[in-house]
Design an enzyme around this catalytic site. Sequence first.
Site, PDB file in Angstrom:
ATOM      1  N   GLY A 210       1.758   3.170  -7.413  1.00 17.80           N
ATOM      2  CA  GLY A 210       2.451   4.219  -7.652  1.00 17.80           C
ATOM      3  C   GLY A 210       4.104   3.830  -7.563  1.00 17.80           C
ATOM      4  N   GLU A 230       3.425 -11.926 -13.078  1.00 17.49           N
ATOM      5  CA  GLU A 230       1.909 -12.141 -13.265  1.00 17.49           C
ATOM      6  C   GLU A 230       1.294 -11.090 -13.978  1.00 17.49           C
ATOM      7  OE1 GLU A 230       0.682 -12.659  -9.255  1.00 17.49           O
ATOM      8  OE2 GLU A 230      -0.050 -10.922  -9.022  1.00 17.49           O
ATOM      9  N   LYS A 353      -3.760   7.462   6.464  1.00 15.33           N
ATOM     10  CA  LYS A 353      -4.485   8.388   7.096  1.00 15.33           C
ATOM     11  C   LYS A 353      -3.713   9.910   7.499  1.00 15.33           C
ATOM     12  CE  LYS A 353      -8.100   5.661   7.327  1.00 15.33           C
ATOM     13  NZ  LYS A 353      -9.233   6.014   6.692  1.00 15.33           N
TER      14      LYS A 353
END
Length: 424
Positions: A210, A230, A353
Site C-alpha cells: 500500500g 528489482e 494489531k
Amino acid sequence: MNTDKEKDIQAILDLIENDTDIIIPLGNGEPDQILTAIDENPHQFQSLRIHQMLELKGRNYMNGAYPHIRYFSYFMNSFARKAYLNGNCELIPNHFHQMPKLLELTAKKPLVVCQASPMDTDGYFSLGTVADYAAYFIGKVPFILQVNEHMPMTNGQNRIHISQILGFLTHNQPLFTIPAPPITEIDIKIAEHIAERIEDGSTLQVGIGGIPNAVISLLKNHRDLGIHTEMLTDGISELTKAGVITGKNKNTHVGKIVATFGFGSKDLYDFMNQNEQLEMLPVNYVNDPRNIAREDQMIAINATTEIDFYGQCASETVAGRYYSSTGGQVDFGTGVQFAKNGKGFICMRSTTKNETISRIRPILAPGSVVTTTKNDVDYVVTEYGISQLKGKSLSQRTDALIKLAHPKFRDELLFEAKKLGLII
C-alpha cells in the site's frame, strides 16, 4: 526450426537425473506442470534438492513428505513459511544480488527448470516476467522449459536459445496475478513525506504494498523519472504510460526501465510484452550496490516491521518469528549510500494489531533478525513524520523515533529511553 526438443511430461521427468539441484525462478517463472509432476511422482527420483526464492504454490515435497526431496527457500511466501515454521524446509539467508553466487556454492549439480514464452522465429525463448537468478545461468547450466503462451516475450538478458536447453513442454495457463493492495489514509500520509523528497529526474526502486503504491500515486506531476528496481509493478507501468517515467537523466541504461522481475496484474504483463523500453536483467547486476550507486538521485523505498532506538530494522521477522527474508532491501539501502544525492527510505505504520503494539521499540522483540543495520539506515517514515537517522547520535535517534511513534506510546517509550540511558 528443430523442434525435436519438445517433450511430453514423462520425457521431461526423464531428463532430470538423480542427485540434481533444481533451480526454480521466483513468481511466474515457476513451471507449475513440471513441479506438479515431480510432486506426484517422487519415487522416480532417489535424491533431489529444489532451490527457490518465492513460491506460488504449496507442494508435498515442500512439507517434508519425501525425505529424499529437500526444499531450500531463499525468501518465503506463505507456503514455504508454513513449511519452515513446521521444520520441513530450509531457509538460506541471502542478499538478493548474491543469489547466483550462492546457488553456485550450494548446487552441486544444477539444472534450471522454469517457465518461458513461446519460441520466436530465431529460436529464442524469453523467461518473460523474470530474469532474477535464473538468467545468470543461461549458457552455464542445462535448462528445461515449460512454454506458456501467456508468458510475455520480454527484452534484456533473459532470452535463451533452443540449442541451450535439454527440452521443453507446452502448457498454457494464465499467469498468477496479485491485486493492487488498497491504499489507506495512513499509507497516503506516509507516502506524502516520501514523495515531497523525490525530485524530478530521480531514479526509483519501489516494491509492493500500500505504501509504495501510494508513493507512486503521488508522482503523477513529476518529470523524467527513471527506474532501476528489482520488482516491476503496475504503478511503474502506469507512470510510464502517463509519460512521467522517461529515464532520460539516468547515467546507465538511459531511457530504459531496468528490473529483474515483474509481479502484478495482467495489464502489467501486457505492458512488459515486447516492450523495447524495458530491460530485464539478472539480479546480480540489477541489485549490485555498485551498479545502484551509479545512478544520481537514486531513491530506495522499503518497509520494515519494527525498529528499535538504535535504528536497527527487523524487516523479515514478526514478533521474533521468521516471516520472509532479506530480499533486496540491503542491496538498495547500501547502493543509495554511495549514489550522488541518494536517499533510502524505510517506511512503516507506527502501530500494529489495531494500535495495540508500537512498531517503534526500545529494543527489538526477542528472536528478531536485523535486516538493515543501525549504520545503514537513512530516513525512517511513519504517518507521524519523517526523520533522517543517518548522522544522528543514539540519543538524537531515540528522540527522533519517539516523535515518529503513535502518540499513545510516546510517554512509555520516553520512560524506557531514560531507563536505557539513551535520553538523560
